[in-house]
Write an enzyme that holds these catalytic residues in place. Sequence first.
Site, PDB file in Angstrom:
ATOM      1  N   GLY A   2       0.827  -1.205   0.000  1.00 49.95           N
ATOM      2  CA  GLY A   2       0.000   0.000   0.000  1.00 49.95           C
ATOM      3  C   GLY A   2       0.861   1.255   0.000  1.00 49.95           C
ATOM      4  O   GLY A   2       1.934   1.306  -0.604  1.00 49.95           O
ATOM      5  N   SER A   3       0.401   2.281   0.726  1.00 51.45           N
ATOM      6  CA  SER A   3       1.005   3.619   0.633  1.00 51.45           C
ATOM      7  C   SER A   3       2.418   3.725   1.185  1.00 51.45           C
ATOM      8  O   SER A   3       3.084   4.742   0.960  1.00 51.45           O
ATOM      9  CB  SER A   3       0.107   4.636   1.339  1.00 51.45           C
ATOM     10  OG  SER A   3      -1.122   4.758   0.646  1.00 51.45           O
ATOM     11  N   VAL A   4       2.903   2.722   1.898  1.00 53.55           N
ATOM     12  CA  VAL A   4       4.309   2.748   2.327  1.00 53.55           C
ATOM     13  C   VAL A   4       5.225   2.867   1.111  1.00 53.55           C
ATOM     14  O   VAL A   4       6.289   3.484   1.167  1.00 53.55           O
ATOM     15  CB  VAL A   4       4.651   1.488   3.150  1.00 53.55           C
ATOM     16  CG1 VAL A   4       6.133   1.488   3.547  1.00 53.55           C
ATOM     17  CG2 VAL A   4       3.784   1.393   4.388  1.00 53.55           C
TER      18      VAL A   4
END
Length: 585
Positions: free
Chosen positions: A303-305
């Site tokens: 995801g956004s990591v």
Amino acid sequence: MKRKRIRLFSIVLLLAFCALSGRLMQLQLFQTESYSDHKINLLEESVTQRTQQLVIDEGRGEFLDRNGVPLTFTEKNVLVLFPFLDQMEWPVEKVADILHVPASTIQSKVKEANGPIIFGGKEPFRLSEEQMKEINSLEIQGVFALTKKFKSSDVPASQLIGVTGENTNEFHERYPDRVKGANQKIGVSGLQENFDEWLVAEEEAKLIYHVDARGGPLFGVDVKYLAPANPFYPLNVKTTIDADMQLALEEVADTYHIQKGGLLLLDIEKSEILASVSRPAMKSRDPFSGGATNYMLKALIPGSVFKTVVAAAAMDEGLVDETRLFPCDEDIRGGAAEKPHGNINIKSSIAVSCNRTFADLAKELTEKDDHLLDEYAEKIGLIGDISWKGDVFHYEDFPQLQVSDGRIFVSNDERKDSNYVSQTGIGQREVRVTPLGIANMMATIARGGEKFQVSAVSSVQYQNGSNMFSFPKQKIEGETITPYTAMKLQQYLRGVVNSSEGTATYLQTAAYTIAGKTGTAQTGNYRGEKVKANELYNKWFAGYFPFEHPKYVLVAVNMDVTINEGGIYPIFKDGVDAIYRLENQ
């Protein structure tokens, strides 16, 4: 005619005698230690049939934490009793007085015994050093106070350490020149498997006495102690795990009932794993029933990591600075954003985790070079050879860990599809990276762009504690992100926590100042009916602390949870606070 039959019969008898003699020679002289395809040790089997014995130490090397604390075993001072005591007069009252137990209790245990026993059974009676001296000073045959190794039922970092099993065929495939101890255990997963050649036992330490067919003493009550002759072996593996930190983070995982996922803690300066917690927990009696997978080394949807990589690549390639604004009222396809943020720059985009910013930047990067995202994932230490690998004795490129390969795209066709690229830019689609890789990425940023291989083992040691081999800290070869980009990322990741608009303001109350990045990855799976409320996510937070003087990286992931459960911020905060308490106790 009669003479011919006699001659033929004599030849048959001679051949039978030769065959029998050959068979006896095979058993007694040639294959005594490796008989048949199963490599049976006939000497060991014959001894086993006519003896009773108590194993004090299996002889296999063990695992220690970074401070030399045993991880896979405990040592206890115990009382050993042999069954022939029931057939003789012995000063049981004196032993009972030393132990402060009734003499009848000891006598009943001996009477029930079919072989040598440890007094107290599964929960052995623990002796003090003084009690051991007093009992042994009585010099009673069949009564021994000694220190015995017990396998730990709950091994810290169990998936990282791994498990052992008995497999005679596999043993001989690995070690064709070894015939002793063919039934001994070998490593089948984790560090147990990788370091098996150093750990495999040469000989057990045991108390032994000979018995007749009814189990009585064959040569009197003479008990012998057999142990390996070489005091330097077996070897032990000293890991980088800190037992206290490991147990503290395991407690955090269990407090929040993590069903799938875990926490990983790194020492930034040494690039070493201090704690590795994976859930579901491994069952010691049935390790492969669902808890054997180490999710800290498994490639997952981040995801956004992953936006951290996109930001690094865009800054290094000169595509973005803080003056450029992005339309964060829109989603990655140009529709209305679920959480509108207006026109904001790269710093605010990381803080609020704006999808549009990183979808646009990912498309610009792939238009420039469709392998740039892959390259920067390596430059920042997220994928590639991130765990310790090097030449050790006769091994070339010996790997400490078996880490899943990460990837950014699954095919070249996806690199050319703007839709796929947009989703890749926000850590979705086919992006797969390990928690270890994410931890290493955060450590690389915290160090200003320097990237190092991550170690789980610091040395292989002789029994006396001296090192047979040490694993040096090793740089990861190849290009890195620029120091300037690393410095800007440090500021931006701090903003995720300390800015009013950041996604992780909850962490402002943590015991240490934190910089990091959130991630909420769609898995494409559902719990039950395929409706939005049942959609499952991987929830992440990866960060380092203290921000001013970085010392630790912590990655927390809670997998396969719905949007309204499994909050990651309390898990991460409690993990940080636990480390703080240990550092300041």
